[in-house]
Design a protein around this motif. Structure first.
Motif, PDB file in Angstrom:
ATOM      1  N   CYS A 194       2.735  25.424 -99.595  1.00 16.83           N
ATOM      2  CA  CYS A 194       2.344  24.635 -98.423  1.00 16.83           C
ATOM      3  C   CYS A 194       0.903  24.937 -98.027  1.00 16.83           C
ATOM      4  CB  CYS A 194       3.289  24.915 -97.256  1.00 16.83           C
ATOM      5  SG  CYS A 194       4.887  24.097 -97.391  1.00 16.83           S
ATOM      6  N   ARG A 195       0.536  26.216 -98.056  1.00 13.71           N
ATOM      7  CA  ARG A 195      -0.847  26.574 -97.736  1.00 13.71           C
ATOM      8  C   ARG A 195      -1.809  25.901 -98.706  1.00 13.71           C
ATOM      9  NH1 ARG A 195      -4.828  28.845 -99.521  1.00 13.71           N
ATOM     10  NH2 ARG A 195      -3.703  29.385-101.435  1.00 13.71           N
ATOM     11  N   ALA A 196      -1.495  25.953-100.002  1.00 12.41           N
ATOM     12  CA  ALA A 196      -2.372  25.370-101.014  1.00 12.41           C
ATOM     13  C   ALA A 196      -2.463  23.858-100.880  1.00 12.41           C
ATOM     14  CB  ALA A 196      -1.859  25.747-102.409  1.00 12.41           C
TER      15      ALA A 196
ATOM     16  N   THR B  34       0.226  22.092 -92.560  1.00 11.11           N
ATOM     17  CA  THR B  34      -0.059  22.909 -91.381  1.00 11.11           C
ATOM     18  C   THR B  34       1.153  23.106 -90.474  1.00 11.11           C
ATOM     19  OG1 THR B  34      -0.831  20.939 -90.210  1.00 11.11           O
ATOM     20  CG2 THR B  34      -2.493  22.268 -91.353  1.00 11.11           C
ATOM     21  N   LEU B  35       2.208  22.320 -90.699  1.00 12.30           N
ATOM     22  CA  LEU B  35       3.462  22.454 -89.962  1.00 12.30           C
ATOM     23  C   LEU B  35       4.592  22.249 -90.957  1.00 12.30           C
ATOM     24  CD1 LEU B  35       5.117  22.714 -87.325  1.00 12.30           C
ATOM     25  CD2 LEU B  35       4.837  20.243 -87.015  1.00 12.30           C
TER      26      LEU B  35
ATOM     27  N   ALA C   9      10.500  33.367 -94.260  1.00 12.33           N
ATOM     28  CA  ALA C   9       9.422  32.379 -94.288  1.00 12.33           C
ATOM     29  C   ALA C   9       8.574  32.364 -93.018  1.00 12.33           C
ATOM     30  CB  ALA C   9      10.008  30.991 -94.531  1.00 12.33           C
ATOM     31  N   ALA C  10       9.204  32.513 -91.871  1.00 11.17           N
ATOM     32  CA  ALA C  10       8.474  32.350 -90.614  1.00 11.17           C
ATOM     33  C   ALA C  10       7.261  33.275 -90.490  1.00 11.17           C
ATOM     34  CB  ALA C  10       9.428  32.523 -89.431  1.00 11.17           C
TER      35      ALA C  10
ATOM     36  N   GLY D  72      -1.545  30.878 -91.228  1.00 10.29           N
ATOM     37  CA  GLY D  72      -2.005  29.888 -90.255  1.00 10.29           C
ATOM     38  C   GLY D  72      -1.192  28.615 -90.246  1.00 10.29           C
ATOM     39  N   ILE D  73       0.057  28.691 -90.719  1.00 11.74           N
ATOM     40  CA  ILE D  73       0.934  27.524 -90.758  1.00 11.74           C
ATOM     41  C   ILE D  73       1.949  27.645 -89.631  1.00 11.74           C
ATOM     42  CG2 ILE D  73       2.634  26.238 -92.123  1.00 11.74           C
ATOM     43  CD1 ILE D  73       1.328  27.439 -94.640  1.00 11.74           C
ATOM     44  N   SER D  74       2.092  26.594 -88.835  1.00 17.32           N
ATOM     45  CA  SER D  74       3.134  26.570 -87.816  1.00 17.32           C
ATOM     46  C   SER D  74       4.483  26.384 -88.503  1.00 17.32           C
ATOM     47  CB  SER D  74       2.890  25.431 -86.821  1.00 17.32           C
ATOM     48  OG  SER D  74       1.671  25.631 -86.134  1.00 17.32           O
TER      49      SER D  74
END
Length: 290
Positions: A25-27, A31-32, A47-48, A55-57
């Motif tokens: 997801c980061r790559a 962002t959410l 995961a949380a 920096g991912i909600s």
């Protein structure tokens, strides 16, 4: 980018660990995110914090199987108290039925003339979180890998270039192993109203996953489902056409419900689906998703 529907290895058909999903997801610029495993919250505590570091909600999630008017549906639960024993009970209910349903699928697969062994299936799920559960996608992977079935007419549509070759494993599941199909292994799911109540009792928001996929054109059911106090529809889904996305989003908003977005990313069982692939305009998703 937002993606509120993806599966880790805590799902019986997911490929990646929860930590790998966060990194992907980061790559991809998500962002959410929310990991919504089938009938399981195992990924949440892992995961949380990793999402937060990047920096991912992160929204805690789950996808629970439920039945409404004899049709199987998936209900997404968001912002749940995932430490609640209610979700352990959900998992155990499915786990207890896994072995019997798997053997039923094997028997029906053999009745179609295919030679599949218990050893082959056990080998595939040796490292699975659900070792007792053989999925339709596992049967598909085995069948498509056998040289003796290279030209089998039942499997040709799922080969490269075939009409069902985009997501061959899950397409075989839908066509042969899902509810009402010849190799289906029956599992008793809770009533959808009960599923929604479990989510609400644990401070969550209940959203009907990919409604057009399960409704199969019977949109009248939506009004009855709304009476169960569903909070939203996954309007923006990789399975929906642009017209279906607009229809579901409008239907939800007209009734004061959420219109959420999710890809239903699994990895190898659905190779044509990528993270963030749901067709929802970013500004709409930011407005509608929590």
């Amino acid at each position: 980018m937002i993606d509120l529907h993806m599966h880790s290895k805590y799902s019986d058909d997911g490929e990646f660990t929860s930590l790998a999903l966060v990194e992907q997801c980061r790559a991809q610029g998500v962002t959410l995110m929310s990991i919504t495993d089938h009938n399981c919250v195992g990924a949440q505590a892992e995961a949380a914090p990793e999402a937060e570091k990047r920096g991912i909600s992160y929204i805690p999630g789950i996808e629970i199987d439920g039945t409404f008017q004899h049709v199987n549906f998936h209900v997404l639960g968001y912002n749940i108290d995932y430490a609640s024993p209610d979700f352990r009970d959900v998992e155990e209910n499915i786990r207890k039925q896994g072995r019997r349903a798997s053997l039923e699928m094997l028997e029906k697969t053999r009745a179609l003339g295919f030679g599949v062994t218990e050893e082959e299936l056990q080998s595939m799920c040796r490292d699975s979180y659900w070792p007792e559960a053989w999925t339709g996608e596992m049967f598909a992977e085995i069948l498509l890998s056998k040289p003796e079935y290279k030209d089998h007419p039942l499997l040709l549509p799922y080969r490269k270039g075939g009409s069902r070759g985009d997501n061959p494993y899950v397409n075989i599941y839908w066509d042969l192993y899902s509810q009402g199909k010849p190799c289906h292994g029956a599992v008793s799911y809770p009533d959808m109203g009960e599923v929604i109540d479990i989510i609400h009792q644990n401070h969550g928001i209940a959203v009907l996953a990919h409604p057009c996929l399960n409704l199969k054109g019977n949109l009248e059911l939506l009004e009855d489902i709304r009476k169960l106090r569903i909070n939203g529809l996954e309007a923006y889904s990789s399975y929906h056409t642009p017209a279906q996305r607009d229809l579901m989003a409008a239907w939800a908003r007209e009734r004061g419900l959420l219109a959420t977005c999710g890809s239903d990313f699994h990895g190898k069982t659905k190779p044509a689906i990528s993270l963030g692939q749901h067709g929802g305009p970013e500004e709409i998703c930011l407005q509608d998703n929590f």
